[in-house]
Design a protein around this motif. Structure first.
Motif, PDB file in Angstrom:
ATOM      1  N   LYS A   6     -10.508  -1.345   7.864  1.00  0.00           N
ATOM      2  CA  LYS A   6     -10.149  -2.491   7.044  1.00  0.00           C
ATOM      3  C   LYS A   6      -8.920  -3.140   7.667  1.00  0.00           C
ATOM      4  CE  LYS A   6      -8.788  -4.001   2.412  1.00  0.00           C
ATOM      5  NZ  LYS A   6      -8.471  -3.574   1.014  1.00  0.00           N
ATOM      6  N   PRO A  44       0.412   5.505   0.843  1.00  0.00           N
ATOM      7  CA  PRO A  44      -0.483   6.596   1.194  1.00  0.00           C
ATOM      8  C   PRO A  44      -0.561   7.627   0.072  1.00  0.00           C
ATOM      9  CG  PRO A  44       1.140   6.200   2.922  1.00  0.00           C
ATOM     10  CD  PRO A  44       1.560   5.414   1.730  1.00  0.00           C
ATOM     11  N   VAL A  73       0.851  -1.179   0.000  1.00  0.00           N
ATOM     12  CA  VAL A  73       0.000   0.000   0.000  1.00  0.00           C
ATOM     13  C   VAL A  73       0.888   1.230   0.000  1.00  0.00           C
ATOM     14  CG1 VAL A  73      -1.954  -1.046   1.185  1.00  0.00           C
ATOM     15  CG2 VAL A  73      -0.129  -0.042   2.528  1.00  0.00           C
ATOM     16  N   LEU A  76      -6.231  -0.319   7.651  1.00  0.00           N
ATOM     17  CA  LEU A  76      -6.209   0.752   6.663  1.00  0.00           C
ATOM     18  C   LEU A  76      -7.377   1.685   6.932  1.00  0.00           C
ATOM     19  CD1 LEU A  76      -5.490  -1.156   3.320  1.00  0.00           C
ATOM     20  CD2 LEU A  76      -3.852   0.008   4.805  1.00  0.00           C
ATOM     21  N   ALA A  77      -7.121   3.000   6.866  1.00  0.00           N
ATOM     22  CA  ALA A  77      -8.175   3.990   7.102  1.00  0.00           C
ATOM     23  C   ALA A  77      -7.750   5.308   6.487  1.00  0.00           C
ATOM     24  CB  ALA A  77      -8.434   4.156   8.603  1.00  0.00           C
ATOM     25  N   SER A  78      -8.703   6.204   6.284  1.00  0.00           N
ATOM     26  CA  SER A  78      -8.343   7.561   5.881  1.00  0.00           C
ATOM     27  C   SER A  78      -7.800   8.296   7.095  1.00  0.00           C
ATOM     28  CB  SER A  78      -9.562   8.296   5.315  1.00  0.00           C
ATOM     29  OG  SER A  78     -10.548   8.482   6.322  1.00  0.00           O
ATOM     30  N   SER A 138      -4.441  11.530   3.984  1.00  0.00           N
ATOM     31  CA  SER A 138      -3.974  10.302   3.359  1.00  0.00           C
ATOM     32  C   SER A 138      -5.202   9.420   3.204  1.00  0.00           C
ATOM     33  CB  SER A 138      -2.909   9.612   4.222  1.00  0.00           C
ATOM     34  OG  SER A 138      -2.464   8.425   3.621  1.00  0.00           O
ATOM     35  N   GLU A 139      -5.618   9.188   1.965  1.00  0.00           N
ATOM     36  CA  GLU A 139      -6.907   8.548   1.723  1.00  0.00           C
ATOM     37  C   GLU A 139      -6.949   7.096   2.181  1.00  0.00           C
ATOM     38  OE1 GLU A 139      -7.562   9.138  -2.422  1.00  0.00           O
ATOM     39  OE2 GLU A 139      -8.032  11.271  -2.199  1.00  0.00           O
ATOM     40  N   VAL A 140      -5.846   6.389   2.002  1.00  0.00           N
ATOM     41  CA  VAL A 140      -5.755   4.995   2.463  1.00  0.00           C
ATOM     42  C   VAL A 140      -4.420   4.860   3.181  1.00  0.00           C
ATOM     43  CG1 VAL A 140      -5.790   2.569   1.812  1.00  0.00           C
ATOM     44  CG2 VAL A 140      -7.106   4.227   0.473  1.00  0.00           C
ATOM     45  N   HIS A 141      -4.467   4.901   4.503  1.00  0.00           N
ATOM     46  CA  HIS A 141      -3.222   4.951   5.268  1.00  0.00           C
ATOM     47  C   HIS A 141      -3.086   3.706   6.148  1.00  0.00           C
ATOM     48  CE1 HIS A 141       0.134   7.588   6.491  1.00  0.00           C
ATOM     49  NE2 HIS A 141       0.131   6.831   7.579  1.00  0.00           N
ATOM     50  N   ASN A 145     -10.832   7.758   9.674  1.00  0.00           N
ATOM     51  CA  ASN A 145     -12.154   7.391   9.159  1.00  0.00           C
ATOM     52  C   ASN A 145     -13.239   8.277   9.770  1.00  0.00           C
ATOM     53  OD1 ASN A 145     -11.246   5.484   7.388  1.00  0.00           O
ATOM     54  ND2 ASN A 145     -12.150   3.722   8.422  1.00  0.00           N
TER      55      ASN A 145
END
Length: 291
Positions: free
Chosen positions: A81, A18, A16, A102-104, A112-115, A52
């Motif tokens: 997630k 960020p 992943v 994983l979270a915003s 960071s949209e998916v961090h 989130n």
């Protein structure tokens, strides 16, 4: 407080990445994400972030490679997630094996949209603080955001200062997003990790030019435990952090060569203005000082 070294997921970087973007003021969430303050007991810098959409009180930690949430606080994150970490390898100074989600992540002016967030029990760390935190904001996020710590006036904020003459902090990246300061005291060089997650500075006894003072009692809280120990305190001295910029009257904790990490903590930044400017070509960005 002893610095926190967060475990590093060796396989995470390829899985992943960020995506950090500026958050326009008109679209900023209702929570106050811009105000910073220092913990009354340990002096670390605290800020509210959104994970989130849930507000979390986080400590800004330049000595941490990754952002981490306290186990109980992670339970308040809406729709997390969770990642399968069974195949991952971790390294660090903690006996805990972290979980990950994983979270915003909103921090000040950036998102960071998916961090990836590590989840660990931070009870020992929280017990040291006047204002227990939900987690630690590490350099995986901080390196993307400009911020100013004015430890002369106690004013701290996201963004850059105005009307100040800035000079480089004598520092080099360590390859993980953190930086090592090439500090000096009494003609001796002190390679110290810049660690705003630590309330105290720690240097080798043989490199502290002012010499040793008295043995004192100290409370140490790391990821796994809190305990009282006896340590040797250095006599007060001035540490040069950049051209013509000194932290005055620092009395560090002294250690033997090879006995734990060397740290520039919040006491070693007292009375200076520390500024961070993101620079994607340099891991961790650039740190400056006000003359």
């Amino acid at each position: 407080m002893k610095t926190i070294y967060l475990m590093q997921a060796l396989l995470l970087a390829g899985m992943v990445a960020p995506v950090v973007a500026e958050t326009p003021a008109a679209q900023a969430p209702a929570a106050d994400l811009m105000t910073m303050n220092q913990d009354a007991r340990c002096k670390q810098v605290l800020v509210t972030c959104l994970i989130n959409g849930a507000p979390m009180r986080m400590m800004l930690d330049t000595g941490a490679t990754h952002t981490v949430l306290h186990t109980e606080s992670a339970a308040r994150v809406p729709n997390p997630k969770w990642l399968d970490t069974s195949f991952m390898q971790f390294r660090g100074n903690s006996a805990q094996r972290p979980k990950m989600l994983l979270a915003s992540l909103y921090a000040g002016p950036a998102e960071s949209e998916v961090h990836p967030l590590m989840v660990m029990d931070l009870s020992a760390v929280r017990s040291m603080m006047a204002e227990p935190v939900d987690g630690i904001l590490g350099m995986d996020m901080l390196q993307h955001i400009p911020f100013t710590f004015n430890l002369k006036t106690g004013e701290m904020h996201w963004g850059l200062p105005s009307g100040l003459e800035l000079v480089p902090l004598n520092a080099v990246p360590d390859g993980t997003g953190r930086v090592v300061v090439q500090a000096r005291c009494g003609g001796k060089e002190l390679p110290l990790l810049l660690d705003t997650g630590s309330s105290v500075t720690r240097v080798p006894e043989e490199l502290w030019a002012p010499g040793a003072g008295a043995e004192i009692g100290a409370q140490v809280g790391d990821i796994d435990s809190r305990k009282g120990i006896r340590v040797m305190e250095g006599k007060p001295g001035d540490i040069e952090l950049g051209p013509g910029v000194f932290a005055k009257g620092v009395a560090p904790i002294l250690c033997k060569a090879g006995e734990g990490p060397l740290i520039l903590g919040m006491d070693g930044l007292s009375g200076v203005v520390l500024v961070h400017i993101p620079q994607e070509s340099i891991p961790g960005g650039v740190f400056l000082l006000a003359r």
